[in-house]
Design a protein around this motif. Structure first.
Motif, PDB file in Angstrom:
ATOM      1  N   LEU A   1       2.592   6.267   6.634  1.00  9.48           N
ATOM      2  CA  LEU A   1       2.761   4.848   6.561  1.00  9.48           C
ATOM      3  C   LEU A   1       3.900   3.886   6.257  1.00  9.48           C
ATOM      4  CD1 LEU A   1      -0.164   4.004   3.392  1.00  9.48           C
ATOM      5  CD2 LEU A   1      -0.120   4.398   6.668  1.00  9.48           C
TER       6      LEU A   1
ATOM      7  N   PHE B   1       1.174   9.131   3.656  1.00 16.16           N
ATOM      8  CA  PHE B   1       2.219   8.583   3.201  1.00 16.16           C
ATOM      9  C   PHE B   1       3.637   8.133   3.705  1.00 16.16           C
ATOM     10  CE2 PHE B   1       6.758   8.621   0.086  1.00 16.16           C
ATOM     11  CZ  PHE B   1       6.176   6.925  -0.421  1.00 16.16           C
TER      12      PHE B   1
ATOM     13  N   ALA C   1       2.130  10.479  -3.225  1.00 17.69           N
ATOM     14  CA  ALA C   1       3.296  11.739  -2.932  1.00 17.69           C
ATOM     15  C   ALA C   1       3.874  11.841  -4.249  1.00 17.69           C
ATOM     16  CB  ALA C   1       3.555  10.351  -1.540  1.00 17.69           C
TER      17      ALA C   1
ATOM     18  N   ILE D   1      -7.069   0.488   7.431  1.00 14.19           N
ATOM     19  CA  ILE D   1      -6.340   1.584   6.548  1.00 14.19           C
ATOM     20  C   ILE D   1      -7.390   2.899   6.722  1.00 14.19           C
ATOM     21  CG2 ILE D   1      -5.447   1.733   4.738  1.00 14.19           C
ATOM     22  CD1 ILE D   1      -3.440   3.785   6.017  1.00 14.19           C
ATOM     23  N   GLU D   2      -7.937   3.771   7.293  1.00 14.61           N
ATOM     24  CA  GLU D   2      -8.835   4.211   6.976  1.00 14.61           C
ATOM     25  C   GLU D   2      -9.295   5.683   7.391  1.00 14.61           C
ATOM     26  OE1 GLU D   2     -13.013   2.369   7.724  1.00 14.61           O
ATOM     27  OE2 GLU D   2     -13.764   4.023   7.686  1.00 14.61           O
ATOM     28  N   SER D   3      -9.305   6.897   6.573  1.00 14.79           N
ATOM     29  CA  SER D   3      -9.111   7.795   6.206  1.00 14.79           C
ATOM     30  C   SER D   3     -10.911   8.274   6.743  1.00 14.79           C
ATOM     31  CB  SER D   3      -8.964   8.959   5.199  1.00 14.79           C
ATOM     32  OG  SER D   3     -10.723   8.771   4.696  1.00 14.79           O
TER      33      SER D   3
ATOM     34  N   ALA E   1       6.019   0.629   6.797  1.00 15.56           N
ATOM     35  CA  ALA E   1       6.340  -0.497   5.762  1.00 15.56           C
ATOM     36  C   ALA E   1       7.754  -1.171   5.804  1.00 15.56           C
ATOM     37  CB  ALA E   1       6.175   0.997   4.023  1.00 15.56           C
TER      38      ALA E   1
ATOM     39  N   GLU F   1      -6.734  14.529  -4.906  1.00  9.46           N
ATOM     40  CA  GLU F   1      -7.647  15.663  -5.243  1.00  9.46           C
ATOM     41  C   GLU F   1      -6.890  16.886  -6.913  1.00  9.46           C
ATOM     42  OE1 GLU F   1      -6.986  18.042  -1.817  1.00  9.46           O
ATOM     43  OE2 GLU F   1      -8.401  17.070  -1.024  1.00  9.46           O
TER      44      GLU F   1
ATOM     45  N   ILE G   1       0.283  14.825  -5.260  1.00  4.16           N
ATOM     46  CA  ILE G   1      -0.893  14.690  -5.167  1.00  4.16           C
ATOM     47  C   ILE G   1      -2.143  14.529  -3.797  1.00  4.16           C
ATOM     48  CG2 ILE G   1      -3.670  13.268  -6.331  1.00  4.16           C
ATOM     49  CD1 ILE G   1      -1.840  12.888  -8.662  1.00  4.16           C
ATOM     50  N   ASN G   2      -2.699  15.431  -3.897  1.00  2.00           N
ATOM     51  CA  ASN G   2      -3.134  14.520  -1.980  1.00  2.00           C
ATOM     52  C   ASN G   2      -4.274  14.335  -2.085  1.00  2.00           C
ATOM     53  OD1 ASN G   2      -3.200  15.261   0.179  1.00  2.00           O
ATOM     54  ND2 ASN G   2      -4.692  17.648   0.500  1.00  2.00           N
ATOM     55  N   LEU G   3      -4.733  13.265  -1.003  1.00  3.22           N
ATOM     56  CA  LEU G   3      -5.959  11.728  -0.961  1.00  3.22           C
ATOM     57  C   LEU G   3      -7.070  13.269  -0.061  1.00  3.22           C
ATOM     58  CD1 LEU G   3      -4.239   8.952   0.114  1.00  3.22           C
ATOM     59  CD2 LEU G   3      -4.713   9.817  -3.029  1.00  3.22           C
ATOM     60  N   SER G   4      -8.071  12.616  -0.319  1.00  2.56           N
ATOM     61  CA  SER G   4      -9.153  13.628  -0.032  1.00  2.56           C
ATOM     62  C   SER G   4     -10.147  11.950   1.084  1.00  2.56           C
ATOM     63  CB  SER G   4     -10.155  14.005  -0.493  1.00  2.56           C
ATOM     64  OG  SER G   4     -10.613  13.508  -1.158  1.00  2.56           O
TER      65      SER G   4
ATOM     66  N   LEU H   1       0.744  -0.910   0.422  1.00  2.00           N
ATOM     67  CA  LEU H   1       0.275  -0.215   0.379  1.00  2.00           C
ATOM     68  C   LEU H   1       0.646   1.290   0.059  1.00  2.00           C
ATOM     69  CD1 LEU H   1      -2.622   1.272   0.248  1.00  2.00           C
ATOM     70  CD2 LEU H   1      -2.682   1.411   2.597  1.00  2.00           C
ATOM     71  N   PHE H   2       1.885   1.155   1.140  1.00  2.00           N
ATOM     72  CA  PHE H   2       2.744   2.314   0.850  1.00  2.00           C
ATOM     73  C   PHE H   2       3.638   2.709  -0.837  1.00  2.00           C
ATOM     74  CE2 PHE H   2       7.833   3.384   1.439  1.00  2.00           C
ATOM     75  CZ  PHE H   2       7.387   4.470   2.395  1.00  2.00           C
TER      76      PHE H   2
ATOM     77  N   ILE I   1      -9.253   7.490   2.049  1.00  2.00           N
ATOM     78  CA  ILE I   1      -8.323   6.252   1.661  1.00  2.00           C
ATOM     79  C   ILE I   1      -9.321   5.514   2.779  1.00  2.00           C
ATOM     80  CG2 ILE I   1      -6.278   7.032   3.260  1.00  2.00           C
ATOM     81  CD1 ILE I   1      -5.057   4.933   1.761  1.00  2.00           C
TER      82      ILE I   1
ATOM     83  N   PRO J   1       0.444  17.633   0.987  1.00  2.00           N
ATOM     84  CA  PRO J   1       0.288  16.418   0.342  1.00  2.00           C
ATOM     85  C   PRO J   1       1.739  15.195   0.767  1.00  2.00           C
ATOM     86  CG  PRO J   1       0.578  17.893  -1.039  1.00  2.00           C
ATOM     87  CD  PRO J   1       0.257  18.900   0.062  1.00  2.00           C
ATOM     88  N   GLY J   2       1.665  13.749   1.067  1.00  2.00           N
ATOM     89  CA  GLY J   2       2.680  13.357   1.289  1.00  2.00           C
ATOM     90  C   GLY J   2       2.890  12.472   2.339  1.00  2.00           C
TER      91      GLY J   2
ATOM     92  N   TYR K   1      -8.572  15.813   9.533  1.00  2.00           N
ATOM     93  CA  TYR K   1      -8.632  13.945   9.123  1.00  2.00           C
ATOM     94  C   TYR K   1      -8.114  13.473  10.791  1.00  2.00           C
ATOM     95  CZ  TYR K   1      -9.501  15.126   4.125  1.00  2.00           C
ATOM     96  OH  TYR K   1     -10.342  15.264   3.124  1.00  2.00           O
TER      97      TYR K   1
ATOM     98  N   LEU L   1       1.080   4.219  -2.807  1.00  2.00           N
ATOM     99  CA  LEU L   1       0.746   5.494  -1.822  1.00  2.00           C
ATOM    100  C   LEU L   1       1.790   6.884  -2.263  1.00  2.00           C
ATOM    101  CD1 LEU L   1      -0.635   6.050   1.598  1.00  2.00           C
ATOM    102  CD2 LEU L   1      -1.851   5.705  -0.299  1.00  2.00           C
ATOM    103  N   ALA L   2       2.838   5.573  -2.628  1.00  2.00           N
ATOM    104  CA  ALA L   2       4.299   6.639  -3.055  1.00  2.00           C
ATOM    105  C   ALA L   2       3.822   6.953  -4.946  1.00  2.00           C
ATOM    106  CB  ALA L   2       5.162   5.403  -3.471  1.00  2.00           C
TER     107      ALA L   2
END
Lengths: 394, 394
Positions: free
Chosen positions: B314, B311, A318, B327-329, B318, A360, A322-325, A310-311, A327, B307-308, B353, A314-315
């Motif tokens: 995690l 990451f 990252a 995992i949950e946001s 890792a 995002e 790019i931001n995640l809103s 998963l890391f 997961i 952003p990141g 968050y 997400l890389a």
């Protein structure tokens, strides 16, 4: 593994007519690729999908604007006309929820966009539909499957689907529906849940002996009234209205009060001050993503098992800022899930985990295309559920 | 930022008596630290927490074994005795759910472990309690708050809390309860939801004209019966039993059939074949984590926006080959959430968050302690909700 090549949004072998669209009308975007075709087929495949949709998809509305005309075959019987705001004393005049059986004979009206929702008139989902498309006709459906079918069979233009709630969490079942069907996310709606206590006109709060309500999360202990379980909030309001019971209240939305001709005896009675539901707007075709305003892209993917995978996933975001809103992991532990792609009718696929991610970024941005291209290199399964403008108004 | 220093499990300034435990009885674990005290205060703080608990916490059971004795002050009135498996014709004999009001006068029985659950007798939560502690006394509570309070006030030993469902998703509200209270996760229970159609003894399926049910997700269309909404599955069964209605069925668990003296007319009638609910077992004190069998550690944390950053978070797992099982946001968008730590009564804290993560590692493993120590270096907030043996039996 068979799904890998076809699951990404538009990432399937383009049929001949789509290839035409790519080669003649969107050369500027092609020019941005700056990539060798053979080296990055996956990435281009992703991009081709976007271009193919441009070539073949009629652009509907991207937001709450007046929608285009669609086919007109029949009158609007049974469809809620949003303009008529009078109190409904005769509940028989309200539209009956669509079931799978009567979908095939459902009448159509070509004058305005039609949005299906699950529930009875006055449900929060109807509120969400009206927030997205204020002038739309809302079409109640008996269940979510019926709402999806109504879009697929061109009976309505869109449907709204509650996908997560700030206190309840994400609804996995509704994510499954997205995978089982071919609809695309074309918008999102954030809606504040505002539970009201409703009663027959003229009734005072003190007269209530019982209250119909849908979820046990709302504490009614201070009301000192008997609790009557209802299927959902709109059903609670309908029960009070249809029984003409002066001693019974209902917990429902202010819109339900309007629909069923009830008085609002108290507002904001929910336990959680900030109870917000996020709905997705779904349509048969994806919208063409822009870069003029903030967009989100929702994806679902699965990975091989193992620490750090998963890391690695997400890389890809990252590294491109790019931001995640959102997961969320969903354990499936080798259970099968029915998944359709663009070519078949759906097949049972086994996953250990699915991951739901909202990024995002717009699919029109090369960084998003590169990121998803890279993710697809090692994802067992990947689907772009849709790219759509963010709802920033609450 | 004030919460940073106190939020990690056991990561608060140890009062004098805890220091004694650290220095005299657990030197072997201290010996493993191999770290300069000044350089890694955070990490050690985390470790000290574990040691402090060793020194001060009476070890209760770590699994479904016979629990130790607790205080005995009163008889077991109103508490479900699991041994009595006869059909209850007289529903008045069943325990009444605890409310916040009557918690203060609730009787206690010192002979066995008592586990509180939300709902009526026959609820799936009661099933979960009995799976974790087969010989326990189950104590029904009117709502989750009452179940938490019952543990905090020493009226019961544990409570079970449904935290996620394979089709419904995670319940954010119940995560909030974990943050609002000081209970610790000491176990998990995976329970397969098996909805049955129940009826009065001797009734045939064909005689049913109506069915009481709790969730609209179960498709009852093929039964051709009128649907009656119920608060939950156990309430549905109770309704049929108390009304003695031969033409009304209920959708509930097989245990509810036993509790209310009903017949099972059909089994496994849920829409989703694999409908699994995960419950957490909560107690006043954490258990001492072992390394003899697979353990999970559940954490909640928040990060600075950007952003990141996730990451980076995690990466701490890792890099140490620690697998994540969840995992949950959870977007909060500067809403406040009431959070208690070990020193105060709770304060409203603002988060953008929150992230919920379960790692497949025991807090007894140095790699887990190092990972959390590193995460705490940049997390705005971090709390270890508990470390507990995985439930691998379904």
């Amino acid at each position: 593994m068979a799904l890998k090549a076809v699951s990404i949004w538009g990432c399937y072998k383009p049929p001949p007519q789509l290839g035409v669209g790519v080669s003649n009308s969107h050369s500027t975007l092609i020019g941005n690729l700056r990539y060798d075709y053979d080296k990055c087929r996956k990435w281009e495949c992703c991009c081709l999908g976007v271009l193919a949709q441009r070539a073949t998809t009629a652009v509907e509305d991207e937001g709450p604007s007046v929608p285009p005309l669609v086919d007109s075959s029949g009158a609007a019987d049974g469809v809620h006309q949003n303009e008529s705001k009078g109190f409904h004393k005769d509940l028989n005049l309200l539209p009956k929820p669509l079931t799978a059986i009567d979908i095939s004979s459902y009448p159509r009206d070509g004058s305005k966009v039609r949005v299906a929702y699950q529930g009875l008139p006055g449900a929060y989902s109807e509120d969400a539909a009206l927030k997205a498309y204020p002038k739309c006709e809302t079409v109640p459906c008996d269940n979510f499957e019926a709402a999806f079918k109504a879009v697929e069979l061109w009976l309505v233009n869109k449907t709204v689907l509650p996908i997560e709630n700030s206190v309840g969490g994400s609804v996995h079942r509704n994510y499954d529906l997205l995978l089982r069907h071919r609809l695309h996310i074309v918008g999102e709606v954030q809606l504040r849940v505002n539970h009201c206590l409703l009663g027959l006109p003229g009734v005072r709060k003190e007269e209530l002996r019982a209250v119909a309500f849908a979820q046990c999360e709302t504490t009614l202990s201070d009301l000192g009234a008997v609790k009557i379980a209802a299927r959902d909030t709109a059903a609670a309001a309908q029960t009070v209205a249809s029984n003409c019971a002066r001693d019974t209240g209902a917990i429902a939305s202010s819109r339900a009060a309007e629909v069923y001709g009830l008085d609002i005896l108290a507002e904001r009675i929910q336990d959680d001050d900030e109870n917000i539901t996020r709905f997705l707007v779904l349509a048969r075709e994806p919208i063409i993503p822009g870069t003029d305003r903030p967009h989100k892209t929702s994806i679902v993917f699965s990975l091989e098992e193992g620490p750090g995978v998963l890391f690695k996933a997400l890389a890809v975001f990252a590294m491109r800022d790019i931001n995640l809103s959102k997961i969320e992991s969903r354990p499936l532990k080798q259970r099968s899930l029915r998944v359709v792609d663009h070519l078949n009718e759906g097949s049972a696929t086994y996953f250990d985990y699915l991951f739901y991610i909202d990024i995002e970024a717009s699919m029109a941005e090369p960084r998003a295309q590169y990121a998803l291209g890279q993710l697809q290199e090692f994802a067992r399964f990947l689907r772009v559920l849709g790219c759509y403008p963010m709802d920033t108004v609450l």
